[in-house]
Write a protein that holds these residues in place. Structure first.
Motif, PDB file in Angstrom:
ATOM      1  N   GLU A  47    -103.099  56.167   2.582  1.00 10.63           N
ATOM      2  CA  GLU A  47    -103.422  55.053   1.700  1.00 10.63           C
ATOM      3  C   GLU A  47    -102.213  54.139   1.578  1.00 10.63           C
ATOM      4  O   GLU A  47    -101.165  54.555   1.077  1.00 10.63           O
ATOM      5  CB  GLU A  47    -103.815  55.582   0.327  1.00 10.63           C
ATOM      6  CG  GLU A  47    -105.019  56.501   0.370  1.00 10.63           C
ATOM      7  CD  GLU A  47    -105.355  57.089  -0.986  1.00 10.63           C
ATOM      8  OE1 GLU A  47    -104.780  56.656  -2.010  1.00 10.63           O
ATOM      9  OE2 GLU A  47    -106.200  57.991  -1.020  1.00 10.63           O
ATOM     10  N   CYS A  79    -107.154  55.370   5.310  1.00  8.92           N
ATOM     11  CA  CYS A  79    -108.339  55.424   4.456  1.00  8.92           C
ATOM     12  C   CYS A  79    -108.346  54.318   3.401  1.00  8.92           C
ATOM     13  O   CYS A  79    -109.386  54.055   2.809  1.00  8.92           O
ATOM     14  CB  CYS A  79    -108.503  56.794   3.821  1.00  8.92           C
ATOM     15  SG  CYS A  79    -107.067  57.399   2.943  1.00  8.92           S
ATOM     16  N   PHE A  80    -107.206  53.654   3.194  1.00  7.27           N
ATOM     17  CA  PHE A  80    -107.162  52.537   2.252  1.00  7.27           C
ATOM     18  C   PHE A  80    -106.007  51.619   2.603  1.00  7.27           C
ATOM     19  O   PHE A  80    -104.917  52.082   2.954  1.00  7.27           O
ATOM     20  CB  PHE A  80    -106.973  53.045   0.806  1.00  7.27           C
ATOM     21  CG  PHE A  80    -106.842  51.929  -0.181  1.00  7.27           C
ATOM     22  CD1 PHE A  80    -107.969  51.256  -0.636  1.00  7.27           C
ATOM     23  CD2 PHE A  80    -105.602  51.512  -0.635  1.00  7.27           C
ATOM     24  CE1 PHE A  80    -107.852  50.200  -1.528  1.00  7.27           C
ATOM     25  CE2 PHE A  80    -105.470  50.464  -1.536  1.00  7.27           C
ATOM     26  CZ  PHE A  80    -106.601  49.800  -1.975  1.00  7.27           C
ATOM     27  N   ARG A 107    -114.119  51.666   7.815  1.00  4.93           N
ATOM     28  CA  ARG A 107    -114.990  50.721   7.107  1.00  4.93           C
ATOM     29  C   ARG A 107    -114.231  49.882   6.086  1.00  4.93           C
ATOM     30  O   ARG A 107    -114.397  48.672   6.021  1.00  4.93           O
ATOM     31  CB  ARG A 107    -116.115  51.495   6.431  1.00  4.93           C
ATOM     32  CG  ARG A 107    -117.093  50.622   5.698  1.00  4.93           C
ATOM     33  CD  ARG A 107    -118.259  51.468   5.165  1.00  4.93           C
ATOM     34  NE  ARG A 107    -119.151  50.641   4.399  1.00  4.93           N
ATOM     35  CZ  ARG A 107    -119.191  50.655   3.079  1.00  4.93           C
ATOM     36  NH1 ARG A 107    -118.413  51.451   2.385  1.00  4.93           N
ATOM     37  NH2 ARG A 107    -120.042  49.868   2.446  1.00  4.93           N
ATOM     38  N   GLN A 108    -113.379  50.506   5.284  1.00  4.54           N
ATOM     39  CA  GLN A 108    -112.658  49.761   4.247  1.00  4.54           C
ATOM     40  C   GLN A 108    -111.758  48.698   4.865  1.00  4.54           C
ATOM     41  O   GLN A 108    -111.664  47.582   4.352  1.00  4.54           O
ATOM     42  CB  GLN A 108    -111.835  50.714   3.361  1.00  4.54           C
ATOM     43  CG  GLN A 108    -111.254  50.073   2.110  1.00  4.54           C
ATOM     44  CD  GLN A 108    -109.873  49.448   2.314  1.00  4.54           C
ATOM     45  OE1 GLN A 108    -109.068  49.911   3.118  1.00  4.54           O
ATOM     46  NE2 GLN A 108    -109.595  48.389   1.580  1.00  4.54           N
ATOM     47  N   GLN A 111    -113.808  45.740   6.094  1.00  4.79           N
ATOM     48  CA  GLN A 111    -114.140  44.882   4.957  1.00  4.79           C
ATOM     49  C   GLN A 111    -112.939  44.032   4.540  1.00  4.79           C
ATOM     50  O   GLN A 111    -113.096  42.846   4.255  1.00  4.79           O
ATOM     51  CB  GLN A 111    -114.624  45.721   3.774  1.00  4.79           C
ATOM     52  CG  GLN A 111    -115.983  46.334   3.997  1.00  4.79           C
ATOM     53  CD  GLN A 111    -116.394  47.238   2.852  1.00  4.79           C
ATOM     54  OE1 GLN A 111    -115.566  47.920   2.247  1.00  4.79           O
ATOM     55  NE2 GLN A 111    -117.687  47.249   2.555  1.00  4.79           N
TER      56      GLN A 111
END
Length: 134
Positions: A47, A79-80, A107-108, A111
């Motif tokens: 992250e 993941c982030f 995915r994150q 986006q």
């Protein structure tokens, strides 16, 4: 691998495996041996936010100071990522026209790139195999 806690007087980069860790331990970047001369391969995991992005910034800065190359950053295990993560990536791309992001892009992050309009700024390949190495 030699872990390096970012921001604490890390030694200069050397070819081969090396780990850059955020002090909180929720993010790290591994510099991997590259099968392609003149290419630095980095893999980011975890992250990345204002408090952890320093290790990515340091790994990219050291890669940029190497002769003749391009930098490939594998982001498949991120993941982030927030705006500070995006800022570091944009700065890396500005400093190195050969900068490549390798996926698959989580995915994150898809986006984040879409909402910020930055997906067109980066060269993004689906995975490392698309570059000719694993």
């Amino acid at each position: 691998m030699d872990p390096v806690e970012c921001g604490h007087g890390a030694p200069a980069a050397a070819p081969g495996p090396r780990t850059y860790r955020a002090p909180s331990g929720t993010a790290w970047v591994v510099r991997e041996p590259s099968p392609v001369p003149g290419t630095v391969v980095l893999s980011a995991t975890g992250e990345f936010d204002l408090h952890t992005v320093r290790c990515l910034r340091q790994a990219l800065a050291e890669a940029r100071h190497e002769d003749g190359g391009r930098t490939v950053l594998d982001i498949s295990q991120v993941c982030f990522g927030d705006s500070s993560f995006l800022h570091v990536l944009v700065a890396a791309r500005s400093a190195d026209p050969g900068f490549v992001l390798a996926g698959p892009v989580p995915r994150q992050l898809r986006q984040l790139f879409s909402l910020s309009g930055t997906q067109r700024v980066f060269t993004i390949v689906k995975d490392r195999a698309a570059l000719g190495f694993g």
